[in-house]
Design an enzyme around this catalytic site. Structure first.
Site, mmCIF file in Angstrom:
data_model
loop_
_atom_site.group_PDB
_atom_site.id
_atom_site.type_symbol
_atom_site.label_atom_id
_atom_site.label_comp_id
_atom_site.label_asym_id
_atom_site.label_seq_id
_atom_site.Cartn_x
_atom_site.Cartn_y
_atom_site.Cartn_z
ATOM 1 N N GLY A 109 0.840 -1.196 0.000
ATOM 2 C CA GLY A 109 0.000 0.000 0.000
ATOM 3 C C GLY A 109 0.873 1.243 0.000
ATOM 4 O O GLY A 109 2.052 1.194 -0.339
ATOM 5 N N VAL B 245 6.500 -7.767 -0.969
ATOM 6 C CA VAL B 245 5.777 -9.039 -0.881
ATOM 7 C C VAL B 245 4.365 -8.718 -0.423
ATOM 8 O O VAL B 245 4.159 -8.246 0.692
ATOM 9 C CB VAL B 245 6.453 -9.983 0.133
ATOM 10 C CG1 VAL B 245 5.721 -11.320 0.168
ATOM 11 C CG2 VAL B 245 7.918 -10.183 -0.209
ATOM 12 N N SER C 7 -4.379 -2.741 -2.838
ATOM 13 C CA SER C 7 -4.178 -2.425 -1.416
ATOM 14 C C SER C 7 -5.253 -1.475 -0.929
ATOM 15 O O SER C 7 -5.763 -0.660 -1.700
ATOM 16 C CB SER C 7 -2.805 -1.775 -1.212
ATOM 17 O OG SER C 7 -1.790 -2.614 -1.719
ATOM 18 N N VAL D 24 -6.283 2.278 -1.561
ATOM 19 C CA VAL D 24 -7.024 2.704 -2.755
ATOM 20 C C VAL D 24 -8.375 3.319 -2.405
ATOM 21 O O VAL D 24 -8.912 4.117 -3.166
ATOM 22 C CB VAL D 24 -7.185 1.517 -3.727
ATOM 23 C CG1 VAL D 24 -8.332 0.608 -3.314
ATOM 24 C CG2 VAL D 24 -7.335 1.978 -5.143
ATOM 25 N N ALA E 296 -9.134 5.206 0.240
ATOM 26 C CA ALA E 296 -9.111 6.476 0.983
ATOM 27 C C ALA E 296 -9.644 7.572 0.083
ATOM 28 O O ALA E 296 -9.361 7.590 -1.115
ATOM 29 C CB ALA E 296 -7.693 6.792 1.445
ATOM 30 N N GLY F 113 -8.121 13.133 1.768
ATOM 31 C CA GLY F 113 -6.961 13.980 1.492
ATOM 32 C C GLY F 113 -5.776 13.651 2.373
ATOM 33 O O GLY F 113 -5.810 12.725 3.183
ATOM 34 N N PHE G 168 -10.686 19.998 7.091
ATOM 35 C CA PHE G 168 -10.904 18.623 7.511
ATOM 36 C C PHE G 168 -11.132 18.584 9.002
ATOM 37 O O PHE G 168 -10.819 19.547 9.726
ATOM 38 C CB PHE G 168 -9.696 17.744 7.123
ATOM 39 C CG PHE G 168 -10.078 16.504 6.368
ATOM 40 C CD1 PHE G 168 -10.014 15.258 6.966
ATOM 41 C CD2 PHE G 168 -10.523 16.588 5.054
ATOM 42 C CE1 PHE G 168 -10.375 14.110 6.265
ATOM 43 C CE2 PHE G 168 -10.884 15.456 4.347
ATOM 44 C CZ PHE G 168 -10.810 14.213 4.961
ATOM 45 N N GLN H 188 -10.594 3.581 15.587
ATOM 46 C CA GLN H 188 -11.354 4.744 15.149
ATOM 47 C C GLN H 188 -12.617 4.326 14.430
ATOM 48 O O GLN H 188 -12.587 3.460 13.555
ATOM 49 C CB GLN H 188 -10.541 5.621 14.222
ATOM 50 C CG GLN H 188 -11.330 6.848 13.749
ATOM 51 C CD GLN H 188 -10.430 7.869 13.115
ATOM 52 O OE1 GLN H 188 -10.092 7.757 11.956
ATOM 53 N NE2 GLN H 188 -10.037 8.880 13.873
ATOM 54 N N HIS I 84 -15.418 5.834 12.067
ATOM 55 C CA HIS I 84 -15.665 6.979 11.190
ATOM 56 C C HIS I 84 -17.147 7.317 11.258
ATOM 57 O O HIS I 84 -17.987 6.421 11.135
ATOM 58 C CB HIS I 84 -15.267 6.617 9.760
ATOM 59 C CG HIS I 84 -15.153 7.792 8.848
ATOM 60 N ND1 HIS I 84 -16.251 8.490 8.391
ATOM 61 C CD2 HIS I 84 -14.067 8.398 8.302
ATOM 62 C CE1 HIS I 84 -15.843 9.475 7.608
ATOM 63 N NE2 HIS I 84 -14.531 9.441 7.531
ATOM 64 N N LEU J 98 -17.385 3.834 2.987
ATOM 65 C CA LEU J 98 -16.995 5.113 3.554
ATOM 66 C C LEU J 98 -17.529 6.288 2.740
ATOM 67 O O LEU J 98 -17.428 6.308 1.525
ATOM 68 C CB LEU J 98 -15.465 5.186 3.578
ATOM 69 C CG LEU J 98 -14.845 6.529 3.988
ATOM 70 C CD1 LEU J 98 -15.086 6.785 5.456
ATOM 71 C CD2 LEU J 98 -13.359 6.526 3.680
ATOM 72 N N GLU K 64 -14.908 12.300 4.969
ATOM 73 C CA GLU K 64 -15.016 13.498 5.796
ATOM 74 C C GLU K 64 -14.981 14.748 4.932
ATOM 75 O O GLU K 64 -15.491 15.806 5.323
ATOM 76 C CB GLU K 64 -13.807 13.510 6.747
ATOM 77 C CG GLU K 64 -13.854 14.549 7.834
ATOM 78 C CD GLU K 64 -13.002 14.117 9.010
ATOM 79 O OE1 GLU K 64 -13.479 13.263 9.769
ATOM 80 O OE2 GLU K 64 -11.877 14.609 9.142
ATOM 81 N N ARG L 22 -13.194 12.818 14.894
ATOM 82 C CA ARG L 22 -14.047 11.669 14.598
ATOM 83 C C ARG L 22 -14.563 10.947 15.836
ATOM 84 O O ARG L 22 -15.676 10.425 15.825
ATOM 85 C CB ARG L 22 -13.296 10.676 13.714
ATOM 86 C CG ARG L 22 -13.096 11.219 12.329
ATOM 87 C CD ARG L 22 -12.236 10.309 11.513
ATOM 88 N NE ARG L 22 -12.037 10.861 10.178
ATOM 89 C CZ ARG L 22 -11.289 10.316 9.254
ATOM 90 N NH1 ARG L 22 -10.649 9.187 9.520
ATOM 91 N NH2 ARG L 22 -11.152 10.882 8.066
ATOM 92 N N HIS M 88 -13.072 2.035 11.204
ATOM 93 C CA HIS M 88 -12.389 2.598 10.039
ATOM 94 C C HIS M 88 -10.883 2.453 10.100
ATOM 95 O O HIS M 88 -10.232 2.122 9.119
ATOM 96 C CB HIS M 88 -12.783 4.065 9.935
ATOM 97 C CG HIS M 88 -12.130 4.787 8.801
ATOM 98 N ND1 HIS M 88 -12.316 4.415 7.491
ATOM 99 C CD2 HIS M 88 -11.297 5.860 8.764
ATOM 100 C CE1 HIS M 88 -11.622 5.216 6.710
ATOM 101 N NE2 HIS M 88 -10.992 6.105 7.448
ATOM 102 N N ARG N 70 -7.196 9.648 15.775
ATOM 103 C CA ARG N 70 -6.479 10.206 14.632
ATOM 104 C C ARG N 70 -7.333 11.265 13.956
ATOM 105 O O ARG N 70 -8.548 11.103 13.801
ATOM 106 C CB ARG N 70 -6.155 9.100 13.637
ATOM 107 C CG ARG N 70 -5.535 9.606 12.344
ATOM 108 C CD ARG N 70 -5.127 8.473 11.435
ATOM 109 N NE ARG N 70 -6.245 7.794 10.798
ATOM 110 C CZ ARG N 70 -6.921 8.247 9.758
ATOM 111 N NH1 ARG N 70 -6.625 9.408 9.230
ATOM 112 N NH2 ARG N 70 -7.914 7.533 9.239
#
Lengths: 569, 248, 143
Positions: A14, A36, A44, A47, A49, A52, A117, A231, A233, A243, A246, A277, A345, A380
């Protein structure tokens, strides 16, 4: 069994893993680096998210401001030296991504655009429409293709770290496309396997988020830190858990209850929809518990109203939100409010590391969601995670590379192959041959329901005790889970079984850590201990594996500039 | 409809059992909000754990779950069972790819194609980080934004009869990716990238069937990208011939 | 235990009738087939010129051939396929031009109409050139 040998092996492809690979590759062209991953890197979970990547990009902003927002957002549990390190590195990483071709959204004058945000006192979240994770992942993946010294082992499932004499010697991995266990010798291993959301029933996370790297490190003897902090969300689609970023609130969206009331004025009157959050998720659940939710086919939910933003803003800045809502809910967010409710989340906890991604075990590093530095503490802030992947992925990559360069070449008598053969026996003779009567899906589902009910947004001593007992029982029942697909080739039943094994172990640690933390802080809320208790609990929990199960130690949080204060928004 | 159960007919390939593929029919409980992926997971969890397929994000962004559903390449996570008319619903692995096991296909050829178009920013001289970001207006971004949306799901390769006939063809997604970089104002790699794609098995093998753009779940329009690439490549060749001394 | 069976990916047989799968594939095949009819017309036209060269008798024979029932059907087919060929070509042309000429995708309709107009204009010019009788030659008996 062939023996592969690399200087640096990165588990997971990722944002953090790919960034680490590039950093290691750039350290020296003579280093051989392998990524690996149990899936091709474009799959991963980075992708998905949407919102930002936060960094100080404007004159009206400052490192101290970003750091303070992060520390306050963490409910003062974050290690402030790590946070200060992090905020200083983030802007260069964002610029680097631009140089590598990331299609960031722009101001009319060509500069990188920023948006508001949650929990951020100023606009500092750089974005790419509402597909930031997708664009970052593909940019990083495509950039790795230009380095000749980065190799990839795609669809190789790492089953165990290979440790000899307290040092990491490599990994054992199941090559899905050949059905064999292979030994991969490495001078340094970087774990970038992401989080563990699939422990929960209702999560934004994809199927692959099963906490592999955390379990691997834990089993090798490395502590897991702050595992009780999950967390939730605030805005996920009911039913699927998909999702809704935000950023929808960052662009001005409202959260309303069944009376059309912007209820957050009673919880976070200053920040409203852009509160952190943890507080928002609890607010939504409180509204639901007190009967102000809107009834729906999946239970009560709240509404995220974007109608006042207008078609132009939605299409330009939130196109994926529109697509997802139209496709999965069947309504147009330009005309109707979106049903949302909180869902798991992210996990703030993870493999304990320092700011360089080093775990303490020679040769072992970790970065991204799998790691806990800690910059996120008890909660977070949105858009800090992608910056975290870049900053610490790069740092871990560089440090792992330097460490690898300081070592002599891997000798032929390296014990890795022997260790891997033990693993091979465990998997093929032990696991694959099991007949058992228990259903994998039933055990997994019960774990997910238990986590959802008792280790969720609201926790209590009795609930957590119950969860512990259920999970311990499930771990016993797991021994009776049989694998019916006996073909070792591309056996996803086998990999699901391995993943459940990882998740059950982690679930027990999460419950135990949550039970031990007799206070409420950030995302961890105890109905029996609803207040924050700095006197007794301003520390990180460290879960260490012993023969009889996890034991908990503590580690004080590092405070540099900002003394813990009341946390109001 | 008032369906309580639904039948799915899924192609299996189990080399340890049989050299040939075979169809297996499953009957499972039906809910109105199920997508094909939910059905596959139900089968794997409760009926036949040996059924093997790829999936991850379940929201149409990771590109893992491509399959041929009633003959059309689609993402299993994005197709609602209620939208399918035929019974039983037929699920095949993504067409035009070799089958590894059940619905899992071999995508290594596709991965090589991606690498072959040099999908990264190529600069004559790297810009120092201290100089900050490249200035790129929203209009600059719009030039390649559409083609940057490709999730590498390979539905386009499944739909393309040229690729079906000859797997040497570069194919839609790889070509769109080349276009994405060529149109990015930060890239200076045309001299390397255009010769790599302007070949017999590159963009010129495309006969503009256009089905790739029809099946693309992200509206990348690879067909349009390829035709624009043809014009671009031809213009570059003409310019080189007529103005051999003009730099770049 | 390593996998002892040699893994053989299964390559599926592709049907020769793949193009019957949906209407777009079918249209594609017909479109490609239309080139054959366009080429056929070119040969027939050359045949016409060759017949013309052979003198009035040869040309008369050609006209008999051309107006036979079979050839009328063939002509209609050629006309149909040529129109299809042209229309599909005009519709696809903007795909190559969009973005090159303007910063945003050029209007398909605009380019289509433009090409249609050019086609009509050129056809009209050709018709005029071919069918406008030459200026009469006035015999020089006047002086």
């Amino acid at each position: 069994m062939d023996r592969l040998a690399y200087d640096v092996v990165i588990v997971g492809g990722g944002a953090a893993g790919l960034r680490a690979a590039i950093a290691a590759a750039e350290t020296s062209p003579s280093l051989r680096i392998a990524i690996v991953s149990k899936v091709y890197p474009m799959r991963s979970h980075t992708v998905s998210a949407e919102g930002g990547t936060a960094a100080v990009m404007r004159d009206y902003d400052s490192f101290d401001q970003h750091a303070f927002d992060t520390v306050k957002g963490s409910d003062y549990l974050a290690d402030q030296d790590a946070v200060e390190f992090f905020v200083r590195r983030a802007p260069a990483e964002v610029v680097q991504m631009d140089h590598w071709g990331c299609p960031w959204s722009r101001e009319p004058d060509g500069r990188l655009a920023v948006r508001a945000f949650g929990g951020m006192s100023v606009k500092r979240t750089v974005f790419a429409a509402d597909k930031v994770g997708f664009h970052m992942l593909h940019t990083l993946f495509q950039t790795t293709l230009k380095y000749e010294n980065i190799e990839r082992l795609d669809e190789w499932f790492v089953t165990s770290l290979l440790v000899e004499g307290g040092k990491v010697g490599g990994v054992a991995a199941l090559d899905l496309k050949s059905g064999t266990i292979e030994a991969i010798a490495a001078k340094a291993v970087i774990l970038c396997t992401g989080g563990a959301g699939r422990i929960y029933e209702f999560t934004t996370n994809g199927w692959i988020k099963t906490g592999d790297g955390m379990a691997l490190a834990y089993r090798a003897g490395v502590p897991l830190k702050d595992m009780e902090f999950l967390q939730f969300h605030p805005t996920c689609l009911p039913g699927t858990g998909i999702l809704i970023t935000e950023a929808a609130r960052g662009e001005g969206g409202y959260l309303v209850n069944k009376d059309g009331d912007r209820f957050l004025k009673r919880y976070v009157p200053e920040k409203m929809e852009l509160g952190p959050r943890d507080i928002l998720s609890r607010a939504l659940m409180t509204e639901i518990h007190e009967g102000r939710g809107i009834e729906g086919p999946y239970g009560p939910h709240l509404h995220l109203d974007l109608r006042h933003l207008g078609e132009e803003v939605i299409n330009r800045k939130l196109p994926m939100v529109r697509e997802l809502v139209e496709e999965y809910v069947g309504l147009n967010p330009i005309e109707k409010p979106i049903p949302v409710r909180p869902g798991q989340h992210y996990i703030m906890g993870g493999v304990h590391t320092d700011v360089h991604g080093f775990t303490g075990m020679p040769g072992l590093y970790a970065a991204g969601e799998v790691a806990c530095v800690s910059i996120n503490g008890a909660n977070r802030l949105g858009s800090n995670s992608l910056s975290e992947c870049l900053v610490f992925g790069a740092e871990a990559g560089r440090f792992a590379a330097s460490y690898a360069m300081s070592l002599p070449p891997i000798s032929a008598s390296n014990p890795v192959t022997t260790l891997a053969k033990v693993e091979e026996k465990r998997i093929f003779d032990g696991l694959l041959k099991r007949e058992g009567g228990e259903s994998l899906a039933a055990v997994r589902y019960e774990m997910q329901q238990t986590a959802e009910t008792h280790i969720g947004i609201y926790r209590s001593g009795t609930g957590l005790e119950k969860a512990m007992n259920v999970i311990r029982d499930l771990r016993k029942r797991f021994e009776l889970v049989g694998v019916r697909d006996k073909d070792p080739f591309f056996n996803t039943e086998l990999t699901s079984t391995l993943e459940l094994d990882f998740m059950l172990e982690l679930a027990e640690i999460i419950a135990l850590s949550a039970l031990a933390r007799k206070e409420s802080r950030g995302a961890h809320y105890r109905t029996d201990f609803p207040k924050r208790d700095d006197a007794n609990f301003l520390h990180h929990s460290m879960a260490v594996r012993t023969a009889t199960g996890p034991t908990l130690e503590t580690r004080p949080a590092t405070i540099t500039k900002w003394q813990p204060a009341a946390r109001a928004y | 409809m008032a369906e309580k159960t639904i039948r799915l007919r899924i192609l299996r390939y189990r080399p340890e059992r049989s050299e040939e593929t075979f169809y297996q029919v499953y009957t499972i409980p039906y809910r109105d909000d199920m997508v094909v992926l939910d059905a596959l997971n139900f089968i794997k969890d409760h009926v036949d754990p040996t059924l093997t397929f790829r999936w991850s994000c379940r929201m149409g962004i990771c590109g893992s779950c491509g399959a041929n559903i009633d003959g059309v390449p689609r993402l299993t996570c994005a197709v609602f069972l209620r939208s399918l008319r035929r019974r039983p619903v037929t699920i095949d692995p993504l067409a035009n790819f070799p089958i590894l096991k059940d619905l899992v296909v071999d995508i290594d050829d596709f991965m090589e194609k991606l690498v072959s178009v040099k999908p990264y920013i190529i600069r004559e001289k790297e810009r120092p980080l201290e100089r900050g970001e490249f200035r790129q207006t929203p209009e600059d971004v719009e030039m390649f934004r559409q083609q940057s949306l490709c999730i590498n799901c390979m539905l386009c390769y499944s739909a393309c009869p040229v690729y079906g006939h000859d797997d040497q063809f570069l194919g839609p997604a790889a070509s769109a990716l080349a276009f994405r970089y060529l149109k990015d104002s930060r890239d200076q790699g045309a001299d390397e990238r255009v010769p790599a794609i302007s070949t017999k098995h590159g963009i010129w093998q495309c006969t503009l069937v256009g089905e790739c753009s029809v099946v693309c779940p992200k509206h990348v329009d690879p067909a349009g990208a390829i035709q624009q690439l043809k014009a671009l490549a031809a213009a570059k060749t003409m310019k080189a011939m007529l103005l051999p001394l003009a730099s770049r | 235990m390593a996998a002892e069976t040699i893994r053989r990916p299964y390559v599926r047989h592709r049907s020769a009738f793949w193009w019957t799968r949906n209407s777009r594939y079918l249209l594609f095949q017909i479109r490609e087939l239309s080139s054959v009819f366009v080429a056929l017309y070119a040969f027939l036209f050359l045949f016409q010129l060759w017949a013309l060269r052979g003198g009035p008798g040869s040309y008369a024979a050609f006209l008999d051939f051309w107006y036979s029932p079979l050839m009328i059907l063939v002509s209609l087919a050629i006309l149909g396929f040529t129109v299809l060929h042209t229309v599909t070509w005009f519709l696809l042309t903007p795909k190559a031009l969009a973005g090159r000429f303007t910063r945003s995708a050029a209007s398909t309709v605009f380019i289509f109409v433009l090409m249609l107009a050019v086609w009509i204009a050129v056809s009209y010019l050709v018709v005029i050139l071919l069918f406008t009788p030459p200026a009469p030659v006035i015999p020089s008996g006047g002086h």
